[in-house]
Each structure stands twice: as C-alpha cells, then as structure tokens.
Design a protein around this motif. Structure first.
Motif, PDB file in Angstrom:
ATOM      1  N   VAL A  65      45.676  57.746  -3.183  1.00 25.13           N
ATOM      2  CA  VAL A  65      46.487  56.574  -3.500  1.00 25.13           C
ATOM      3  C   VAL A  65      46.959  55.932  -2.192  1.00 25.13           C
ATOM      4  O   VAL A  65      46.868  56.521  -1.114  1.00 25.13           O
ATOM      5  CB  VAL A  65      47.708  56.955  -4.372  1.00 25.13           C
ATOM      6  CG1 VAL A  65      47.250  57.424  -5.744  1.00 25.13           C
ATOM      7  CG2 VAL A  65      48.555  58.024  -3.680  1.00 25.13           C
ATOM      8  N   SER A  66      47.477  54.716  -2.307  1.00 27.26           N
ATOM      9  CA  SER A  66      47.899  53.979  -1.113  1.00 27.26           C
ATOM     10  C   SER A  66      49.151  54.584  -0.499  1.00 27.26           C
ATOM     11  O   SER A  66      49.858  55.374  -1.127  1.00 27.26           O
ATOM     12  CB  SER A  66      48.166  52.513  -1.478  1.00 27.26           C
ATOM     13  OG  SER A  66      49.410  52.398  -2.161  1.00 27.26           O
ATOM     14  N   GLY A  67      49.446  54.168   0.711  1.00 29.10           N
ATOM     15  CA  GLY A  67      50.635  54.648   1.404  1.00 29.10           C
ATOM     16  C   GLY A  67      51.737  53.618   1.499  1.00 29.10           C
ATOM     17  O   GLY A  67      52.709  53.826   2.240  1.00 29.10           O
ATOM     18  N   ARG A  68      51.631  52.533   0.735  1.00 26.69           N
ATOM     19  CA  ARG A  68      52.663  51.491   0.802  1.00 26.69           C
ATOM     20  C   ARG A  68      53.913  51.944   0.061  1.00 26.69           C
ATOM     21  O   ARG A  68      53.831  52.398  -1.073  1.00 26.69           O
ATOM     22  CB  ARG A  68      52.110  50.178   0.244  1.00 26.69           C
ATOM     23  CG  ARG A  68      51.108  49.503   1.177  1.00 26.69           C
ATOM     24  CD  ARG A  68      50.506  48.251   0.588  1.00 26.69           C
ATOM     25  NE  ARG A  68      49.455  48.563  -0.366  1.00 26.69           N
ATOM     26  CZ  ARG A  68      48.176  48.764  -0.053  1.00 26.69           C
ATOM     27  NH1 ARG A  68      47.789  48.705   1.212  1.00 26.69           N
ATOM     28  NH2 ARG A  68      47.275  49.038  -0.971  1.00 26.69           N
ATOM     29  N   ASP A  69      55.059  51.796   0.717  1.00 29.41           N
ATOM     30  CA  ASP A  69      56.294  52.336   0.145  1.00 29.41           C
ATOM     31  C   ASP A  69      57.338  51.269  -0.176  1.00 29.41           C
ATOM     32  O   ASP A  69      58.474  51.598  -0.511  1.00 29.41           O
ATOM     33  CB  ASP A  69      56.896  53.393   1.076  1.00 29.41           C
ATOM     34  CG  ASP A  69      57.231  52.842   2.460  1.00 29.41           C
ATOM     35  OD1 ASP A  69      57.053  51.635   2.694  1.00 29.41           O
ATOM     36  OD2 ASP A  69      57.673  53.639   3.311  1.00 29.41           O
ATOM     37  N   ARG A  70      56.960  49.992  -0.092  1.00 34.63           N
ATOM     38  CA  ARG A  70      57.868  48.909  -0.473  1.00 34.63           C
ATOM     39  C   ARG A  70      57.185  48.015  -1.494  1.00 34.63           C
ATOM     40  O   ARG A  70      56.028  47.596  -1.292  1.00 34.63           O
ATOM     41  CB  ARG A  70      58.279  48.074   0.742  1.00 34.63           C
ATOM     42  CG  ARG A  70      59.089  48.850   1.786  1.00 34.63           C
ATOM     43  CD  ARG A  70      59.626  47.916   2.860  1.00 34.63           C
ATOM     44  NE  ARG A  70      58.536  47.174   3.481  1.00 34.63           N
ATOM     45  CZ  ARG A  70      58.723  46.223   4.399  1.00 34.63           C
ATOM     46  NH1 ARG A  70      59.946  45.881   4.763  1.00 34.63           N
ATOM     47  NH2 ARG A  70      57.683  45.611   4.946  1.00 34.63           N
ATOM     48  N   LEU A  71      57.858  47.715  -2.573  1.00 31.60           N
ATOM     49  CA  LEU A  71      57.283  46.874  -3.613  1.00 31.60           C
ATOM     50  C   LEU A  71      56.830  45.533  -3.046  1.00 31.60           C
ATOM     51  O   LEU A  71      55.817  44.976  -3.487  1.00 31.60           O
ATOM     52  CB  LEU A  71      58.306  46.663  -4.736  1.00 31.60           C
ATOM     53  CG  LEU A  71      57.853  45.855  -5.953  1.00 31.60           C
ATOM     54  CD1 LEU A  71      56.629  46.480  -6.600  1.00 31.60           C
ATOM     55  CD2 LEU A  71      58.994  45.737  -6.962  1.00 31.60           C
ATOM     56  N   SER A  72      57.535  45.022  -2.082  1.00 30.50           N
ATOM     57  CA  SER A  72      57.199  43.726  -1.500  1.00 30.50           C
ATOM     58  C   SER A  72      55.841  43.725  -0.813  1.00 30.50           C
ATOM     59  O   SER A  72      55.262  42.660  -0.566  1.00 30.50           O
ATOM     60  CB  SER A  72      58.281  43.290  -0.505  1.00 30.50           C
ATOM     61  OG  SER A  72      58.414  44.246   0.527  1.00 30.50           O
ATOM     62  N   ASP A  73      55.303  44.903  -0.505  1.00 27.14           N
ATOM     63  CA  ASP A  73      53.989  45.016   0.135  1.00 27.14           C
ATOM     64  C   ASP A  73      52.881  45.373  -0.844  1.00 27.14           C
ATOM     65  O   ASP A  73      51.724  45.542  -0.443  1.00 27.14           O
ATOM     66  CB  ASP A  73      54.033  46.094   1.231  1.00 27.14           C
ATOM     67  CG  ASP A  73      54.955  45.736   2.377  1.00 27.14           C
ATOM     68  OD1 ASP A  73      55.102  44.530   2.674  1.00 27.14           O
ATOM     69  OD2 ASP A  73      55.548  46.667   2.965  1.00 27.14           O
TER      70      ASP A  73
END
Length: 263
Positions: free
Chosen positions: A143-151
C-alpha cells in the motif's frame, strides 16, 4: 495445505475464464442483458464465467462450499468456502468500458487464506495467499505511504439502488473532494481494492456491497499492509455491507470525516 501452489492453480483458472470474458466482449450484444433488480444487470457472460470458475475450482478442494454472485451454486463447505464474483463491473462490460475483473477468495473456517483479482483487459493479476505477501504479476506490492488525506487519491462507488443513504453520501463526497487529490469511480470494487493494495489509490470506500464483491480484494489489501474497516471503524465490513480500505495511515482522518455523515 500448500497455499502458494493452490494460488498458482487459482490464477491459472482466473486467467482461463478471463480469456473467455475478453473474447465474448468483442461481439457482445446488448440484447443479451437481463435485470436482477433496479440497475442490477447480468448477462450470459456472467453466468457462463461463473460456471467455469465453479467447475474448475471445485477440483482443487473437493467438498469446498461456494458463495457466488449469480447463484449458479451456493453451498456451505465443512472447512473451506470459495467466494466468487465472475465479472465484477458488469455494467462496464455491457457498455464497452474496459475495466472489469474476476474476484476469487478462499476462506478456511471463516478466515480468508487466499485472494485473487484479475483485471482482465490490462492482464493484471493481483493475488495473495496465507504465508505469502501480496503480488501483481509476480511482483510484490505494498500500500502507499501517504499519511495525509490532502495528498491522497481516493476511490469510491456510487449508489445504484437502495438510495436511502444517498443524500448523506453526496455530502460526504463534497467534503472529500475538497480535502484530497480527487475521487475516482472505476466501476469495479474488486479493482478499486486491488489498486489500494498496490498504492495507486490510498483508500476506497463504498456501501451496499456483497461478500463476493470485496472478499478477494480485501484480503489482498490486508496482505499488502492496509486496513479493512466498516464506516464505524470496526472489522465487520462484510456483515455491515460497508467497506473502507486504506493504506493504514489515513484511517482516522477519513473515519472522522465519515462519522459526520454516517452515525
């Protein structure tokens, strides 16, 4: 049970049935559409594909049960149960939109041990099995490593029947669209889940889905390091018929938003 070997055989079966579906798509006539309910479409392709899958899978584990979308067979196994959607994205198939898939899951004593999602037209085979990682065409995925909904880029599905939650859903869409990179609606929940597993989407949410829509893809997400929840943050996503699949990093931000609209 050698789950890796079993998965290899399931992949071959999925690919064989996928070839049948791809061939039929070339000359499909909309006159062959049937309606199971409001906006709930089916064709001979769904039924024939399911019959092929059931016939071939039944050879792998004699006595296993089947939960199937088209109900060509439905039976409870003593230990093992196959959960099958032979053509997830039937509406896309009927309209010539080339995103649809085969979804297969195997449960052992009500616990998932194998999942396969085959996106037919891109020839992308997503799979995982007990004791293994998650894979796309033999390459390990996470899975992805993005940790902010805005990203994040999110996926969802639109209600096409049982519209009692539609107004709340539309308000949720409105807020989500302002808080993330965008919302996508592909039309196959199994593909949406597979895309979460490989990091293309950061999260996916939808309601009114059945076990055969999500069982295979949900297991692959979990094996790829993601989380599968219902809209309240619990684990009973099949029973509640609500699913939120995430990369495990944006759970709370999404759930806090969802709880404004779904109590």
């Amino acid at each position: 049970m050698n789950y890796e070997l079993l998965c290899t055989k399931v992949i071959a079966i999925a690919r064989l049935t996928g070839n049948f579906i791809r061939k039929e798509s070339m000359n499909f006539d909309v006159k062959n559409i049937e309606f199971k309910g409001l906006n709930d479409l089916v064709s001979y392709v769904d039924k024939k594909a399911e019959e092929q899958l059931v016939y071939n899978l039944s050879k792998l584990i004699p006595g296993a049960g089947f939960i199937t979308e088209e109900e060509t067979v439905n039976s409870k196994g003593e230990s093992f149960d196959w959960i099958i959607d032979p053509l997830d994205g039937t509406t896309n198939f009927i309209h010539g939109i080339p995103t649809y898939s085969i979804s297969i899951a195997l449960y052992e004593n009500n616990v998932p041990v194998l999942g396969v999602v085959y996106e037919i037209n891109r020839a992308e085979m997503f799979y995982s099995y007990k004791g293994g990682a998650a894979y796309l065409n033999n390459k390990e995925i996470r899975v992805s490593g993005r940790d902010r909904l805005s990203d994040c880029l999110l996926a969802t599905g639109f209600p096409y029947y049982e519209f009692e939650k539609q107004e709340a859903y539309m308000r949720l869409f409105s807020e989500m669209m302002r808080r993330c990179h965008g919302l996508r609606r592909i039309g196959s929940a199994a593909v949406d889940l597979a895309y979460v597993a490989c990091g293309r989407f950061d999260a996916f949410f939808e309601y009114n889905l059945n076990a055969y829509d999500v069982a295979g893809g949900a297991y692959i997400v979990q094996q790829a390091g993601g989380n599968i929840l219902n809209f309240s943050g619990g684990e009973e996503f099949i029973q509640k018929r609500e699913i939120l699949a995430t990369n495990a990093l944006v759970n709370e931000e999404i759930l806090q938003t969802m709880k404004k609209y779904f109590k």
